[in-house]
Design an enzyme around this catalytic site. Structure first.
Site, short mmCIF file in Angstrom:
data_model
loop_
_atom_site.label_atom_id
_atom_site.label_comp_id
_atom_site.label_asym_id
_atom_site.label_seq_id
_atom_site.Cartn_x
_atom_site.Cartn_y
_atom_site.Cartn_z
N ASP A 1 0.82 -1.21 0.00
CA ASP A 1 0.00 0.00 0.00
C ASP A 1 0.85 1.26 0.00
O ASP A 1 2.07 1.21 0.13
CB ASP A 1 -0.95 -0.01 1.21
CG ASP A 1 -0.25 -0.41 2.52
OD1 ASP A 1 0.99 -0.35 2.57
OD2 ASP A 1 -0.94 -0.79 3.47
N ASN B 1 -7.42 -2.83 14.33
CA ASN B 1 -8.80 -3.18 14.00
C ASN B 1 -8.89 -4.37 13.04
O ASN B 1 -9.93 -4.64 12.47
CB ASN B 1 -9.52 -1.96 13.39
CG ASN B 1 -8.87 -1.49 12.09
OD1 ASN B 1 -7.91 -2.10 11.60
ND2 ASN B 1 -9.36 -0.40 11.54
N HIS C 1 -7.10 -4.71 10.22
CA HIS C 1 -6.85 -4.47 8.79
C HIS C 1 -5.56 -5.13 8.34
O HIS C 1 -4.63 -5.31 9.10
CB HIS C 1 -6.93 -2.97 8.44
CG HIS C 1 -5.78 -2.12 8.84
ND1 HIS C 1 -5.93 -0.88 9.42
CD2 HIS C 1 -4.44 -2.29 8.72
CE1 HIS C 1 -4.75 -0.35 9.64
NE2 HIS C 1 -3.82 -1.18 9.22
N GLU D 1 -9.73 -2.05 5.44
CA GLU D 1 -10.37 -1.77 6.72
C GLU D 1 -11.57 -2.70 6.95
O GLU D 1 -12.07 -3.31 6.00
CB GLU D 1 -10.84 -0.31 6.73
CG GLU D 1 -9.71 0.72 6.52
CD GLU D 1 -8.82 0.90 7.75
OE1 GLU D 1 -8.76 0.01 8.62
OE2 GLU D 1 -8.18 1.96 7.84
C1 GLP Z 1 -0.42 0.29 8.66
C2 GLP Z 1 -0.13 -0.51 7.38
C3 GLP Z 1 -0.30 -1.99 7.59
C4 GLP Z 1 0.34 -2.38 8.90
C5 GLP Z 1 -0.39 -1.76 10.05
C6 GLP Z 1 0.22 -2.07 11.41
O1 GLP Z 1 -1.58 1.02 8.66
N1 GLP Z 1 -0.87 -0.12 6.23
O2 GLP Z 1 0.25 -2.69 6.49
O3 GLP Z 1 0.32 -3.77 9.05
O4 GLP Z 1 -0.50 -0.37 9.88
O5 GLP Z 1 1.29 -1.23 11.67
P1 GLP Z 1 2.31 -1.43 12.86
O6 GLP Z 1 3.18 -2.55 12.43
O7 GLP Z 1 3.08 -0.13 12.92
O8 GLP Z 1 1.54 -1.72 14.05
#
Ligand code: GLP
Length: 242
Positions: A67, A135, A137, A142
């Site tokens: 993404d 959440n 995702h 989402e």
């Molecule tokens: C972001 C990314 C995800 C990631 C998630 C968790 O929003 N788009 O790909 O897995 O958050 O992030 P973190 O590893 O910083 O908790």
């Protein structure tokens, strides 16, 4: 879904890097699906070390990132393009032309999403790395996203914007939209490696491992995939009853 429980973030990062290094040794032109967020940073550090020790090479590796934020130029320090270069690509022998990160700058965002989707449909990702949002995702899919969704422009959930505000000066700077692989693209990978660490992921890990398969919790779709490894640390697994 194979669940590996390790002690802490260091072990999680080392274990994940072993899985990827094994694949890269077996298949030196593997296609990797890569993720951002704070969770995979330790994994990338370990991969850099393995590259420096000449254990692995990225010479023929191709990558597709999950993404990218919209409303941020590529050179912004929090764009996922910059993140990937800072945390991995700048330190290994990856060829720039083999790096694929969705482009989100342009007037026709839906066209950009379609172009990235076409690119994804022309390859088969060998291993997709995933983190998990609080959440549930995956990528930026989402809660409520259809399991049949392909690459698209998403409006970020408020919870996601709040979670990610720590990387910006204030929540006002966090983009409202992103371009993300859809769940269908993610499920198309041959193998999936999901990482979750720390207390902030306890609920998400419990739902992922013990909850039902539902579009309300996007990561639950992974139970339908035949080749998923989930690596969690003790802290993230605290609410598990089994
Ligand atoms: C972001 C990314 C995800 C990631 C998630 C968790 O929003 N788009 O790909 O897995 O958050 O992030 P973190 O590893 O910083 O908790």
């Amino acid at each position: 879904m194979k669940v590996i429980k390790v002690k802490n973030y260091e072990e999680l990062s080392a274990t994940a890097s072993e899985v990827i290094a094994e694949l890269m040794k077996e298949k030196n032109d593997a296609i990797l699906g890569l993720a951002t967020g704070s969770t995979p940073i330790g994994l990338y550090k370990n991969l850099i070390k393995k590259y420096e020790n000449k254990e692995i090479s990225f010479q023929n590796i191709r990558s597709y990132n999950l993404d990218e934020y919209c409303e941020l130029p590529r050179e912004h320090k929090e764009s996922y393009y910059t993140f990937m270069h800072r945390n991995l690509f700048d330190h290994v022998d990856m060829k720039e032309e083999n790096i694929n990160i969705p482009s989100s700058v342009g007037s026709d965002l839906n066209k950009l999403a379609k172009e990235y989707n076409d690119k994804l449909n022309s390859v088969k990702v060998d291993l997709q790395v995933l983190g998990i949002g609080g959440n549930g995702h995956i990528g930026f899919n989402e809660p409520g996203t259809s399991f049949d969704q392909e690459t698209f422009i998403v409006e970020l959930a408020e919870k996601t914007r709040q979670d990610n505000a720590r990387f910006f000066n204030s929540i006002d700077e966090v983009p409202h939209h992103a371009i993300t692989m859809g769940i269908k693209n993610i499920m198309n990978a041959k193998q999936i490696l999901l990482l979750a660490s720390g207390a902030g992921k306890q609920e998400a890990v419990k739902n992922l491992i013990e909850g039902p398969i539902t579009e309300k919790f996007p990561a639950s779709v992974l139970k339908k995939h035949g080749n998923v490894i989930v690596i969690i640390d003790e802290e993230a697994g605290k609410l598990l009853t089994k």
